[in-house]
Design a protein around this motif. Sequence first.
Motif, PDB file in Angstrom:
ATOM      1  N   GLY A 116      93.588  87.893 -45.372  1.00  0.00           N
ATOM      2  CA  GLY A 116      93.182  86.554 -45.791  1.00  0.00           C
ATOM      3  C   GLY A 116      92.283  85.842 -44.802  1.00  0.00           C
ATOM      4  O   GLY A 116      91.952  84.678 -44.987  1.00  0.00           O
ATOM      5  N   SER A 117      91.887  86.526 -43.741  1.00  0.00           N
ATOM      6  CA  SER A 117      91.006  85.959 -42.702  1.00  0.00           C
ATOM      7  C   SER A 117      91.541  84.636 -42.168  1.00  0.00           C
ATOM      8  O   SER A 117      90.883  83.597 -42.228  1.00  0.00           O
ATOM      9  CB  SER A 117      89.578  85.780 -43.229  1.00  0.00           C
ATOM     10  OG  SER A 117      89.021  87.012 -43.590  1.00  0.00           O
ATOM     11  N   PHE A 265      90.230  85.086 -56.921  1.00  0.00           N
ATOM     12  CA  PHE A 265      91.532  84.463 -56.672  1.00  0.00           C
ATOM     13  C   PHE A 265      91.590  83.907 -55.253  1.00  0.00           C
ATOM     14  O   PHE A 265      92.157  82.844 -55.013  1.00  0.00           O
ATOM     15  CB  PHE A 265      92.659  85.477 -56.896  1.00  0.00           C
ATOM     16  CG  PHE A 265      92.668  86.074 -58.281  1.00  0.00           C
ATOM     17  CD1 PHE A 265      92.223  85.350 -59.366  1.00  0.00           C
ATOM     18  CD2 PHE A 265      93.124  87.370 -58.491  1.00  0.00           C
ATOM     19  CE1 PHE A 265      92.231  85.890 -60.651  1.00  0.00           C
ATOM     20  CE2 PHE A 265      93.135  87.918 -59.759  1.00  0.00           C
ATOM     21  CZ  PHE A 265      92.694  87.189 -60.840  1.00  0.00           C
ATOM     22  N   GLY A 266      90.995  84.609 -54.289  1.00  0.00           N
ATOM     23  CA  GLY A 266      90.952  84.114 -52.916  1.00  0.00           C
ATOM     24  C   GLY A 266      89.929  83.005 -52.727  1.00  0.00           C
ATOM     25  O   GLY A 266      89.961  82.290 -51.730  1.00  0.00           O
ATOM     26  N   GLY A 267      89.015  82.862 -53.682  1.00  0.00           N
ATOM     27  CA  GLY A 267      87.956  81.860 -53.582  1.00  0.00           C
ATOM     28  C   GLY A 267      88.209  80.626 -54.419  1.00  0.00           C
ATOM     29  O   GLY A 267      87.300  79.806 -54.611  1.00  0.00           O
ATOM     30  N   LEU A 422      94.261  77.038 -54.333  1.00  0.00           N
ATOM     31  CA  LEU A 422      95.644  77.363 -54.027  1.00  0.00           C
ATOM     32  C   LEU A 422      95.642  78.427 -52.942  1.00  0.00           C
ATOM     33  O   LEU A 422      94.612  79.050 -52.663  1.00  0.00           O
ATOM     34  CB  LEU A 422      96.429  77.829 -55.263  1.00  0.00           C
ATOM     35  CG  LEU A 422      95.993  79.061 -56.049  1.00  0.00           C
ATOM     36  CD1 LEU A 422      96.322  80.360 -55.334  1.00  0.00           C
ATOM     37  CD2 LEU A 422      96.697  79.075 -57.415  1.00  0.00           C
ATOM     38  N   HIS A 423      96.803  78.647 -52.324  1.00  0.00           N
ATOM     39  CA  HIS A 423      96.939  79.645 -51.267  1.00  0.00           C
ATOM     40  C   HIS A 423      98.013  80.640 -51.695  1.00  0.00           C
ATOM     41  O   HIS A 423      99.101  80.243 -52.119  1.00  0.00           O
ATOM     42  CB  HIS A 423      97.341  78.983 -49.946  1.00  0.00           C
ATOM     43  CG  HIS A 423      96.403  77.897 -49.509  1.00  0.00           C
ATOM     44  ND1 HIS A 423      95.230  78.147 -48.840  1.00  0.00           N
ATOM     45  CD2 HIS A 423      96.455  76.546 -49.675  1.00  0.00           C
ATOM     46  CE1 HIS A 423      94.607  77.006 -48.593  1.00  0.00           C
ATOM     47  NE2 HIS A 423      95.337  76.026 -49.085  1.00  0.00           N
ATOM     48  N   SER A 424      97.706  81.915 -51.574  1.00  0.00           N
ATOM     49  CA  SER A 424      98.706  82.920 -51.936  1.00  0.00           C
ATOM     50  C   SER A 424      98.570  84.124 -51.027  1.00  0.00           C
ATOM     51  O   SER A 424      97.626  84.233 -50.240  1.00  0.00           O
ATOM     52  CB  SER A 424      98.552  83.340 -53.398  1.00  0.00           C
ATOM     53  OG  SER A 424      97.458  84.209 -53.574  1.00  0.00           O
ATOM     54  N   ALA A 425      99.526  85.044 -51.170  1.00  0.00           N
ATOM     55  CA  ALA A 425      99.559  86.232 -50.310  1.00  0.00           C
ATOM     56  C   ALA A 425      98.852  87.410 -50.962  1.00  0.00           C
ATOM     57  O   ALA A 425      99.190  88.546 -50.718  1.00  0.00           O
ATOM     58  CB  ALA A 425     101.006  86.606 -50.006  1.00  0.00           C
ATOM     59  N   GLN A 426      97.831  87.127 -51.795  1.00  0.00           N
ATOM     60  CA  GLN A 426      97.185  88.218 -52.517  1.00  0.00           C
ATOM     61  C   GLN A 426      96.302  89.088 -51.628  1.00  0.00           C
ATOM     62  O   GLN A 426      95.865  90.150 -52.060  1.00  0.00           O
ATOM     63  CB  GLN A 426      96.372  87.681 -53.677  1.00  0.00           C
ATOM     64  CG  GLN A 426      95.316  86.697 -53.244  1.00  0.00           C
ATOM     65  CD  GLN A 426      93.895  87.104 -53.524  1.00  0.00           C
ATOM     66  OE1 GLN A 426      93.273  86.549 -54.369  1.00  0.00           O
ATOM     67  NE2 GLN A 426      93.358  88.042 -52.776  1.00  0.00           N
ATOM     68  N   GLY A 427      96.068  88.684 -50.381  1.00  0.00           N
ATOM     69  CA  GLY A 427      95.266  89.521 -49.498  1.00  0.00           C
ATOM     70  C   GLY A 427      95.940  90.847 -49.221  1.00  0.00           C
ATOM     71  O   GLY A 427      95.385  91.922 -49.463  1.00  0.00           O
ATOM     72  N   ALA A 428      97.170  90.783 -48.701  1.00  0.00           N
ATOM     73  CA  ALA A 428      97.930  91.999 -48.430  1.00  0.00           C
ATOM     74  C   ALA A 428      99.022  92.225 -49.480  1.00  0.00           C
ATOM     75  O   ALA A 428      99.470  93.343 -49.681  1.00  0.00           O
ATOM     76  CB  ALA A 428      98.566  91.940 -47.034  1.00  0.00           C
TER      77      ALA A 428
END
Length: 562
Positions: A116-117, A265-267, A422-428
Amino acid sequence: MSPHDHHHDETPHLTPEQLAAALNPPAGRNGGDLVVETLQGLGATTVFGLPGQHALGMFDALRRSSLTYLGLRVENNTGFAADAYGRVTGEVAPLLLSTGPGALTSLAALQEAAAGSSPVLAISSQIPTAGLGGGRHGYLHELRDQQASFRDIVKSVHTVRKASQIPSALAAAWESALTAPHGPVWVEIPQDVLLAETTLPPVTAMDATPRELFPRPELTAVAAHLLSSATRPVIIAGGGVVRSDASGKLLALAEKLDAPVVSTFGGKGAFPWEHPLSLQSWMEDRHTTDFLESADVLLVVGSGLGELSSNYHTFAPRGRVIQIEADLGKLESNHPALGIHADARIALSELLEQTTDRADKTAAESVRTVLAKVRARIDAQDLGFEQQLVASVREALPAASPSFWDMTILAYWAWSVWPGALHSAQGAGGLGYGFPAAIGASAADRTTPVLAVSGDGGAMYSIAELATARQYNLPVTWLIVDDGGYGILREYMTDAFGEATATELSRPDFVALAESFGVPAVRTTPESLTEDLAKAFAEPGPSVVVLPAVLKMFAPTHLGAV
């Protein structure tokens, strides 16, 4: 002026008090003091941590500093809290850890920070210097090569072996964490170095200015030409747009080019949700994927076009792709492109200057057509209950409040339908992110309520942090959607194998459990969800809202469904 003179002018001058302290350092300081003094000199205000035997020198030094300390109950959760603090502030989040098990327990959180940088500065203790070198000295927590466990995950590793190395190592790590792309870094300091008294002068201001990542001018010239000449330009906005604070530049460029924008989703939050050019975030949708494929020039900003952002690698662009990406390893990693290695904000500024304005603005009609197709597809699947739940949560949440989502079915819906950031753990994609992340964000701003969303499976990963939320009286409201197990895995397994295994869970009475921590809790219904959440947000301190409900996902269109 000579270069030497110029450098001398930029060297900060000591105040009379700092000079006096340098010439006659205060007694009773140790290596731990050098750590906290350096963090203060770099601009840190809040640190996260969990003490352990070898790290006690750092924790004792906190008493002699002005740093605010937030201690969680499990190192992985502590890492998630630091991650969220870094995400919402854009500042470095120091994370103080012990050796061996304490350090290793943070690994999954650091993987999420990397994906998620998020600029997390993990500072770990190590066994005494005499035991280093890969032997078997029998020290508690001893690892043969502790830093090797972190090299695969963090941006950079920095080892300290003498007290005089502490300030420079921390400054180098700080600079690395904040240089685009942001990410976690690792510093390791032996126990004896942290505990040994030091006569080194107190650390004053440190320079750790991150390097700017500028695009190469010949590449932006080509990109500007392609975009200005395009008949159907489209933009994919990734997390890099949000992290580099480039949403204003993106909006200006999209309007100039009349280019529709899809947010990954991260953007989410990179582009105004209701804007006429906003295709929103329907990444797992064939209509969206087809539209992206039909672009003659596709500008991808701050995204590696990974699994979720490429509709599970089914996306096959037919036009030219321009990819602006700060992470060099992600350039052209999934699709051939004109790869521009740059910070999103700087590159978008250059393109804004060099592109020409499109006269015929007709893209909004195309956007309306695609969104109508998506809406019709979802409406045909009898999923009004799930959409209403997301809307109920959105209605209750104050406009200025951030939200943090665990890997749970309601979050998968929110990726596509939640309006804005929103913020989520979709990076890892690890479980247990939502609640400790909300705690970290709350530490950055205690005046605004924060929302955490988990399923009952993910909630059990971080239930201990109810004690943290209560101890610091943080305004975090935790929505736990209780469906009796690992709901998404149950759905995946049933679809794939006809039956689910290992997905059904015994769980506690979450309301009674929360109340045993001194945290007020309520069991809600879909009909009373908005009202119960709004009440929880209005009350000071932490709260829990439990919603017993079984949710379904929409049909996956990457598998050919329409």
